[in-house]
Enzyme design. Structure first.
Site, PDB file in Angstrom:
ATOM      1  N   THR A  18       0.823  -1.209   0.000  1.00 16.43           N
ATOM      2  CA  THR A  18       0.000   0.000   0.000  1.00 16.43           C
ATOM      3  C   THR A  18       0.859   1.262   0.000  1.00 16.43           C
ATOM      4  OG1 THR A  18      -0.157  -0.322   2.370  1.00 16.43           O
ATOM      5  CG2 THR A  18      -2.081  -0.896   1.099  1.00 16.43           C
ATOM      6  N   SER A 113       8.794   5.014   5.860  1.00 20.11           N
ATOM      7  CA  SER A 113       7.889   5.650   6.820  1.00 20.11           C
ATOM      8  C   SER A 113       8.391   5.547   8.264  1.00 20.11           C
ATOM      9  CB  SER A 113       6.493   5.053   6.669  1.00 20.11           C
ATOM     10  OG  SER A 113       5.574   5.783   7.418  1.00 20.11           O
ATOM     11  N   HIS A 114       7.633   4.857   9.104  1.00 19.87           N
ATOM     12  CA  HIS A 114       7.929   4.787  10.537  1.00 19.87           C
ATOM     13  C   HIS A 114       8.784   3.567  10.886  1.00 19.87           C
ATOM     14  CE1 HIS A 114       4.377   2.723   9.253  1.00 19.87           C
ATOM     15  NE2 HIS A 114       4.607   1.838  10.204  1.00 19.87           N
ATOM     16  N   LYS A 126       8.613   4.693  -3.306  1.00 19.06           N
ATOM     17  CA  LYS A 126       7.250   4.723  -3.825  1.00 19.06           C
ATOM     18  C   LYS A 126       7.122   5.795  -4.888  1.00 19.06           C
ATOM     19  CE  LYS A 126       5.215   7.595  -0.186  1.00 19.06           C
ATOM     20  NZ  LYS A 126       4.021   7.785   0.634  1.00 19.06           N
ATOM     21  N   ASP A 277       6.553  11.097  12.215  1.00 17.37           N
ATOM     22  CA  ASP A 277       7.290   9.860  11.956  1.00 17.37           C
ATOM     23  C   ASP A 277       8.450  10.059  10.981  1.00 17.37           C
ATOM     24  OD1 ASP A 277       5.774  10.209   9.656  1.00 17.37           O
ATOM     25  OD2 ASP A 277       5.647   8.064   9.270  1.00 17.37           O
ATOM     26  N   ASP A 279       9.032   9.851   7.770  1.00 14.83           N
ATOM     27  CA  ASP A 279       8.896  10.658   6.553  1.00 14.83           C
ATOM     28  C   ASP A 279       7.932  11.826   6.715  1.00 14.83           C
ATOM     29  OD1 ASP A 279       6.755   8.893   6.753  1.00 14.83           O
ATOM     30  OD2 ASP A 279       6.440   8.833   4.599  1.00 14.83           O
ATOM     31  N   ASP A 281       4.666  12.111   7.642  1.00 18.84           N
ATOM     32  CA  ASP A 281       3.240  12.146   7.324  1.00 18.84           C
ATOM     33  C   ASP A 281       2.337  11.786   8.500  1.00 18.84           C
ATOM     34  OD1 ASP A 281       3.918   9.480   7.259  1.00 18.84           O
ATOM     35  OD2 ASP A 281       3.124   9.086   5.245  1.00 18.84           O
ATOM     36  N   ARG A 282       2.902  11.187   9.550  1.00 15.64           N
ATOM     37  CA  ARG A 282       2.066  10.848  10.713  1.00 15.64           C
ATOM     38  C   ARG A 282       2.153  11.923  11.793  1.00 15.64           C
ATOM     39  NH1 ARG A 282       2.228   4.360  11.874  1.00 15.64           N
ATOM     40  NH2 ARG A 282       1.618   3.741   9.768  1.00 15.64           N
ATOM     41  N   LYS A 376      -1.100  12.073   3.828  1.00 14.90           N
ATOM     42  CA  LYS A 376      -1.328  12.547   5.184  1.00 14.90           C
ATOM     43  C   LYS A 376      -0.173  13.457   5.548  1.00 14.90           C
ATOM     44  CE  LYS A 376       0.269   8.105   6.930  1.00 14.90           C
ATOM     45  NZ  LYS A 376      -0.231   6.860   6.341  1.00 14.90           N
TER      46      LYS A 376
HETATM   47  C1  G1P Z   1      -0.356   1.021   8.187  1.00 13.88           C
HETATM   48  C2  G1P Z   1      -1.560   1.717   8.779  1.00 13.88           C
HETATM   49  C3  G1P Z   1      -2.341   2.396   7.683  1.00 13.88           C
HETATM   50  C4  G1P Z   1      -1.431   3.343   6.911  1.00 13.88           C
HETATM   51  C5  G1P Z   1      -0.186   2.609   6.429  1.00 13.88           C
HETATM   52  C6  G1P Z   1       0.811   3.555   5.806  1.00 13.88           C
HETATM   53  O1  G1P Z   1      -0.781   0.055   7.250  1.00 13.88           O
HETATM   54  O2  G1P Z   1      -2.380   0.824   9.495  1.00 13.88           O
HETATM   55  O3  G1P Z   1      -3.413   3.095   8.243  1.00 13.88           O
HETATM   56  O4  G1P Z   1      -2.102   3.879   5.812  1.00 13.88           O
HETATM   57  O5  G1P Z   1       0.455   1.963   7.527  1.00 13.88           O
HETATM   58  O6  G1P Z   1       1.277   4.508   6.711  1.00 13.88           O
HETATM   59  P1  G1P Z   1      -0.950  -1.497   7.607  1.00 13.88           P
HETATM   60  O7  G1P Z   1       0.382  -1.978   8.124  1.00 13.88           O
HETATM   61  O8  G1P Z   1      -2.002  -1.585   8.663  1.00 13.88           O
HETATM   62  O9  G1P Z   1      -1.360  -2.127   6.309  1.00 13.88           O
HETATM   63 ZN    ZN Z   2       5.057   7.812   7.322  1.00 19.41          ZN
END
Ligand code: G1P
Ligand code: ZN
Length: 543
Positions: A18, A113-114, A126, A277, A279, A281-282, A376
C-alpha cells in the site's frame, strides 16, 4: 553521454504494498534490485521521456546512494528535469506539495515511513502520481508485472552529483534542480493557517514540545515553529535527522515517543506536545498529561475546522479508513455532510479529494490530512491543532472533553500481533470469513451482532472495487470489532484487531480505554482463535 544498457534478471518478490516497495536495506543493497524496480516504474509510466519528476526521501540510511542511482537512471531514460530536495531530503507531504505546485509527472519518494532505519533497518521506494498522491493500484500492479519480465535497465555512467547546494546541475542531457526542501511546504502552510493567531499563542505563556524523532520533520518544524511562529528555541527536540533515527523507531505513539510523553506528563510541563514519523506524514497530539487518540483527533478537527482560514466556509465531506473509529461519523452527521468509509491506505482518499467530495480525512494509525496535498501530513495536523487552540482559547484537554460531552466518547484500541506466521494469519482470516454468515443476531461480550462482513469498497468516483479489506463485526449499540492483516510489514504477517465502543454517559468518560474495551478485546481474541492459530496469548503492541 554514456548510457549503459545493463542486463538483469527479474525479481519476483517486488509487489509494491500500500505504501510502495518496502524491504530491508540489505535487500535493496543486492545488485540490480533497486534498478530493476525503478526501471519497471519508468517502463510502466507514460511520458517519462521529456518529463519533470520530483525526488527526495526521509534521509534514512541508503537514501543518498539510492538517490544517485535514480538520478543516473532518470537521465538515461530521457527525463528532462528532476527537482530534488537539498541533500536528497523531502518529507512525504512536502514531496506531494512539490509535485502539485510544479505540475510534475510525479515523484519518487524514498522512505520506509515509521520503520526503523540504518544498515539493519528498512528502506523503501514509492511513486506518487501527478496529483501528488500514492500511485493507484493499477499502476503499482503494472510496476509489479513489469518487474517479473524485465531483462535490462538503462543507467548513465557518471559520477555522483553534489546535492548539498540549491542550484541547477546537468547530468547528461538532464537538468537537476536542487531545491530547499522546506520553502514550498512552509509557503503552503502560510496559506492555510492563521499564523498570526498561533504567533500570539507562543508570544504568551503557551509552550509546546515537538519531537521530530531524529527524522525528516526536524528541519521543517524548526523553520515553521521556531523561526516563523516564534516558538522558543528548544521547542523542537530530536530535530537533527539521522540515518538510523538514533536507533529508535521513528513512529509517533505512546511507546516510541516515550521522551515526549514523559515531558508532557511532568508537573509544570508544556501545554502541547506533538511528534511525527520517519517521513513526516504521521502525527501524535498530546495535551498536558493528556493523550489524544487519532480517531478523536480527526473528529475534533472536523468539528472545529471552520476556525482555520482555509476551511472557514465548511467542509464538503470527510472520510476515514474503515478501522478508524466512528467518532468523525457523528460529527459529519451533526454538520449534515457525508462521511466516506474507505479501505486502509491513503490512496483511497486521493480520489475523493481530487473530486472535491471531501476536504478532510484520516486514519487511526496517526494519519490526518486534507485537500492541500494528497498525502497525510504530520506538521499540518499539528498546525491545525495549534490554530484551533489559538482560536478557541481552550486547552487540548478542554477541547476533547467538550467534544465528548457533545458527541459522546468513542473508546478505541488497536491490538497488533506482529511477525506471526503468514500461513497461520491467512488461515485465521479465512476462518473468520467463512463464519460471517452465521453471526448477525448472535451475542458476543454481552452485545448483539448486527452485521458482519468482509469489507469491500467501490470508489464513488471511478467505480473501481477493492475486496477483502478487513473483517468487520458491527454490534447493535454501534460497537465494532475489526480484523485485518497489515499491508506494510517486512517480516511475516501482522494481525491487527481494532476495537471501539461508544459511551454517551459523561460519568463514564474518565475510564481508560483499555478498561472500557477489556470485554470486547477478550471476546475478539477468543472469537478469532488468535491463540489457537498463532500461539500468541497477547498482542505485541496496543495503541
Ligand atoms: C499502516 C496503517 C495504515 C497506513 C499505512 C501507511 O498500514 O495501518 O493506516 O495507511 O500503515 O502509513 P498497515 O500496516 O495496517 O497495512
Ligand atoms: Zn510515514
Amino acid at each position: 553521454m554514456n548510457i549503459q544498457i545493463q542486463a538483469t534478471t527479474p525479481f519476483t518478490d517486488q509487489r509494491p504494498g500500500t505504501s510502495g516497495l518496502r524491504k530491508a536495506v540489505t535487500v535493496f543493497q543486492q545488485p540490480h534490485y533497486l534498478e530493476n524496480f525503478v526501471q519497471s516504474m519508468f517502463d510502466s509510466l507514460s511520458g517519462v521521456a521529456g518529463s519533470t519528476l520530483a525526488l527526495g526521501g526521509d534521509g534514512r540510511y541508503h537514501n543518498k546512494t539510492a538517490i544517485q542511482t535514480i538520478l543516473r537512471m532518470a537521465a538515461a531514460n530521457g527525463v528532462a528535469r528532476v527537482i530534488v530536495g537539498r541533500d536528497g531530503i523531502l518529507s512525504t507531504p512536502a514531496a506531494s506539495c512539490v509535485i502539485r505546485k510544479r505540475r510534475t509527472l510525479g515523484g519518487l519518494i524514498l522512505s520506509a515511513s515509521h520503520n526503523p532505519g540504518g544498515p539493519h533497518g528498512d528502506f523503501g521506494v514509492k511513486f506518487n502520481a501527478a496529483n501528488g498522491g500514492p500511485a493507484p493500484e493499477a499502476l503499482t500492479e503494472a510496476f509489479f508485472a513489469r518487474s517479473k519480465t524485465i531483462d535490462s535497465y538503462r543507467i548513465l555512467a557518471a559520477d555522483d552529483v553534489d546535492l548539498s547546494q540549491d542550484r541547477e546541475l546537468a547530468l547528461g542531457a538532464m537538468t537537476i534542480e536542487v531545491i530547499d526542501p522546506v520553502v514550498d511546504y512552509a509557503g503552503l502552510m502560510a496559506e492555510i493557517f492563521d499564523l498570526d493567531a498561533i504567533r500570539r499563542l507562543f508570544a504568551g505563556n503557551f509552550r509546546m514540545v515537538f519531537d521530530a524523532m531524529h527524522a525528516v520533520t526536524g528541519p521543517y518544524a524548526t523553520e515553521i515553529l521556531e523561526r516563523r511562529l516564534g516558538a522558543p528555541a528548544g521547542t523542537v527536540i530530536n530535530g537533527v535527522p539521522l540515518e538510523d533515527f538514533g536507533g529508535h523507531h521513528p513512529d509517533p505513539n505512546l511507546v516510541h515517543a516515550a521522551e515526549l510523553v514523559a515531558r508532557l506528563a511532568a508537573p509544570g510541563g508544556p501545554d502541547f506536545g506533538a511528534a511525527s514519523d520517519g517521513d513526516g506524514d504521521r502525527n501524535m497530539i498530546l495535551g498536558a498529561n493528556f493523550y489524544v487518540s487519532p480517531s478523536d483527533s480527526l473528529a475534533v478537527l472536523a468539528a472545529n475546522a471552520h476556525h482555520v482560514p482555509r476551511y472557514a466556509a465548511g467542509l464538503p465531506g470527510v472520510a476515514r479508513s474503515m478501522p478508524t473509529s466512528q467518532a468523525v461519523d457523528r460529527v459529519a452527521a451533526a454538520l449534515g455532510i457525508r462521511c466516506y468509509e474507505t479501505p486502509t491506505g491513503w490512496k483511497f482518499f486521493g480520489s475523493l479529494l481530487d473530486a472535491g467530495l471531501i476536504s478532510l480525512c484520516g486514519e487511526e494509525s496517526f494519519g490526518t490530512g486534507s485537500d492541500h496535498v494528497r498525502e497525510k501530513d504530520g506538521l499540518w495536523a499539528v498546525l491545525m491543532w495549534l490554530n484551533i487552540v489559538a482560536a478557541r482559547g481552550l486547552s487540548v484537554e478542554q477541547i476533547i472533553r467538550e467534544h465528548w460531552q457533545i458527541y459522546g466518547r468513542t473508546f478505541y484500541g488497536r491490538h497488533d500481533y506482529e511477525g506471526i506466521d503468514s500461513n497461520a494469519a491467512a488461515a485465521l482470516i479465512a476462518e473468520l470469513r467463512d463464519g460471517l454468515a452465521g453471526l448477525p443476531g448472535r451475542d458476543l461480550a454481552d452485545r448483539r451482532i448486527a452485521t458482519a462482513d468482509d469489507f469491500a469498497y467501490t470508489d464513488p468516483v471511478d467505480g473501481s472495487r477493492s475486496d477483502h479489506q478487513g473483517i468487520r463485526l458491527v454490534f447493535e449499540d454501534g460497537a465494532r470489532i475489526v480484523y485485518r492483516l497489515s499491508g506494510t510489514g517486512t517480516a511475516g504477517a501482522t494481525l491487527r484487531v481494532y476495537l471501539e465502543s461508544h459511551e454517551p454517559d459523561p460519568r463514564r468518560h474518565n475510564l481508560d480505554a483499555a478498561t472500557a474495551l477489556a470485554d470486547l478485546a477478550a471476546a475478539a481474541a477468543a472469537h478469532a482463535g488468535i491463540l489457537r492459530h498463532t500461539g500468541r496469548a497477547a498482542p505485541d503492541v496496543v495503541t
